[in-house]
Enzyme design. Structure first.
Site, PDB file in Angstrom:
ATOM      1  N   LYS A  11       8.438  18.252  32.651  1.00 56.23           N
ATOM      2  CA  LYS A  11       8.100  16.830  32.814  1.00 56.23           C
ATOM      3  C   LYS A  11       8.381  16.408  34.275  1.00 56.23           C
ATOM      4  O   LYS A  11       8.245  17.232  35.171  1.00 56.23           O
ATOM      5  CB  LYS A  11       8.835  15.973  31.783  1.00 56.23           C
ATOM      6  N   HIS A  94      -0.700  15.590  26.324  1.00 58.82           N
ATOM      7  CA  HIS A  94       0.691  15.338  25.924  1.00 58.82           C
ATOM      8  C   HIS A  94       0.802  13.873  25.491  1.00 58.82           C
ATOM      9  O   HIS A  94       0.161  12.998  26.068  1.00 58.82           O
ATOM     10  CB  HIS A  94       1.639  15.632  27.096  1.00 58.82           C
ATOM     11  N   GLU A  96       2.922  11.730  26.064  1.00 62.34           N
ATOM     12  CA  GLU A  96       3.324  10.818  27.146  1.00 62.34           C
ATOM     13  C   GLU A  96       2.114  10.419  27.990  1.00 62.34           C
ATOM     14  O   GLU A  96       2.050   9.308  28.519  1.00 62.34           O
ATOM     15  CB  GLU A  96       4.436  11.471  27.999  1.00 62.34           C
ATOM     16  N   GLY A 171      12.198  14.181  22.645  1.00 61.11           N
ATOM     17  CA  GLY A 171      13.274  13.564  23.419  1.00 61.11           C
ATOM     18  C   GLY A 171      14.235  12.736  22.579  1.00 61.11           C
ATOM     19  O   GLY A 171      15.043  11.984  23.117  1.00 61.11           O
TER      20      GLY A 171
HETATM   21  P1  13P Z   1      11.857  17.596  24.153  1.00 61.67           P
HETATM   22  O1  13P Z   1      12.073  19.064  23.889  1.00 61.67           O
HETATM   23  O2  13P Z   1      12.677  17.055  25.269  1.00 61.67           O
HETATM   24  O3  13P Z   1      11.949  16.796  22.883  1.00 61.67           O
HETATM   25  O4  13P Z   1      10.339  17.447  24.658  1.00 61.67           O
HETATM   26  C1  13P Z   1       9.328  18.056  23.943  1.00 61.67           C
HETATM   27  C2  13P Z   1       8.071  17.922  24.700  1.00 61.67           C
HETATM   28  O5  13P Z   1       7.538  16.843  24.847  1.00 61.67           O
HETATM   29  C3  13P Z   1       7.515  19.140  25.316  1.00 61.67           C
HETATM   30  O6  13P Z   1       6.242  18.926  25.811  1.00 61.67           O
END
Ligand code: 13P
Length: 248
Positions: A11, A94, A96, A171
């Site tokens: 990220k 993704h 996000e 997350g």
């Molecule tokens: P986390 O492992 O921090 O929950 O994130 C997962 C993710 O979005 C991977 O692309």
């Protein structure tokens, strides 16, 4: 799928010095691994990965790719540009990016198409929000997201990787249970089987708070072929524990 695939998604984290330390520690720990391993870094650091990881088993990828081939798209990076830096994978869709950048199913499908055309494997993310799960819409949501990618990419679909990432698990520390994840992975596999005779070789990754403690039970599920790891990919020891769990 025989070989599992573990992909770190850094990220918007890292920096030149921190990346170097992390990469050296990860690469040093890969000697006993019998799975495929990649990290998807912020695009600015892809030359650093190309330089540091070229001689290792570690692969690298981008976290996004433009839906356009080239031209007046300020700030965007084309698949051909990423390819010049040895990029093997590009995450597309993704949650996000769907949430903060308004990416639609159609845009995500086109991004996957651009990646494939440049010889990059798109890691197509699908997943429902908590509200969608609680309303009983999980199946409908993930199938709609994947259907767009299948529709746009036709027979090339056998070249993609799919990541099931329930938004409520990302997350949050709330990993999906192995049963919850397997249930959705089985649906996605069935959908891929209806689209291609090669569905069995498409890697289906799970992502969402996957960590050293729960990786083995998730990876033991029939249709879970690997993981897309966020937070735990930023610490070499945690990431390598997941790699070890995938190497059994
Ligand atoms: P986390 O492992 O921090 O929950 O994130 C997962 C993710 O979005 C991977 O692309």
């Amino acid at each position: 799928m025989s070989d599992k695939l573990i992909v770190g998604n850094w990220k918007m984290n890292g920096g030149l010095a921190a990346n170097q330390d992390l990469l050296h520690a990860v690469m040093a720990g890969l000697s006993g691994a019998s799975c495929s391993v990649a990290v998807c870094a912020p695009a600015l650091y892809l030359p650093q990965l190309q330089q540091l990881a070229a001689q290792s088993a570690l692969r690298w990828g981008a976290q996004d790719v433009s839906a356009h081939e080239q031209g007046a798209f300020t700030g965007e990076l084309s698949a051909a540009m990423l390819r010049e830096f040895g990029v093997r994978y590009a995450i597309v869709g993704h949650s996000e990016r769907r949430q903060y950048h308004g990416e639609t199913d159609t845009v995500v499908a086109t991004k996957a198409q651009r990646a494939l055309a440049a010889g990059i494997t798109p890691i197509v993310c699908v997943g429902e929000t908590l509200a969608e799960r609680e309303a009983g819409h999980t199946e409908e949501v993930v199938k709609r997201q994947l259907a767009a990618v299948i529709h746009t990419n036709g027979h090339c679909i056998s070249e993609i990787v799919v990541a099931y990432e329930p938004v409520w698990a990302i997350g949050t520390g709330k990993t999906a249970s192995p049963e919850q994840a397997q249930q959705v992975h089985a649906l996605l596999r069935a959908q891929l089987k209806a689209a291609t005779a090669q569905a069995q070789r498409i890697a289906l990754l799970y992502g969402g708070s996957m960590n050293a403690a729960d990786a083995a039970s998730l990876l033991a599920q029939t249709d879970i072929d690997g993981g897309l790891i966020g937070g735990a990919s930023l610490k070499a020891a945690d990431f390598l524990s997941i790699v070890a769990a995938a190497s059994h």
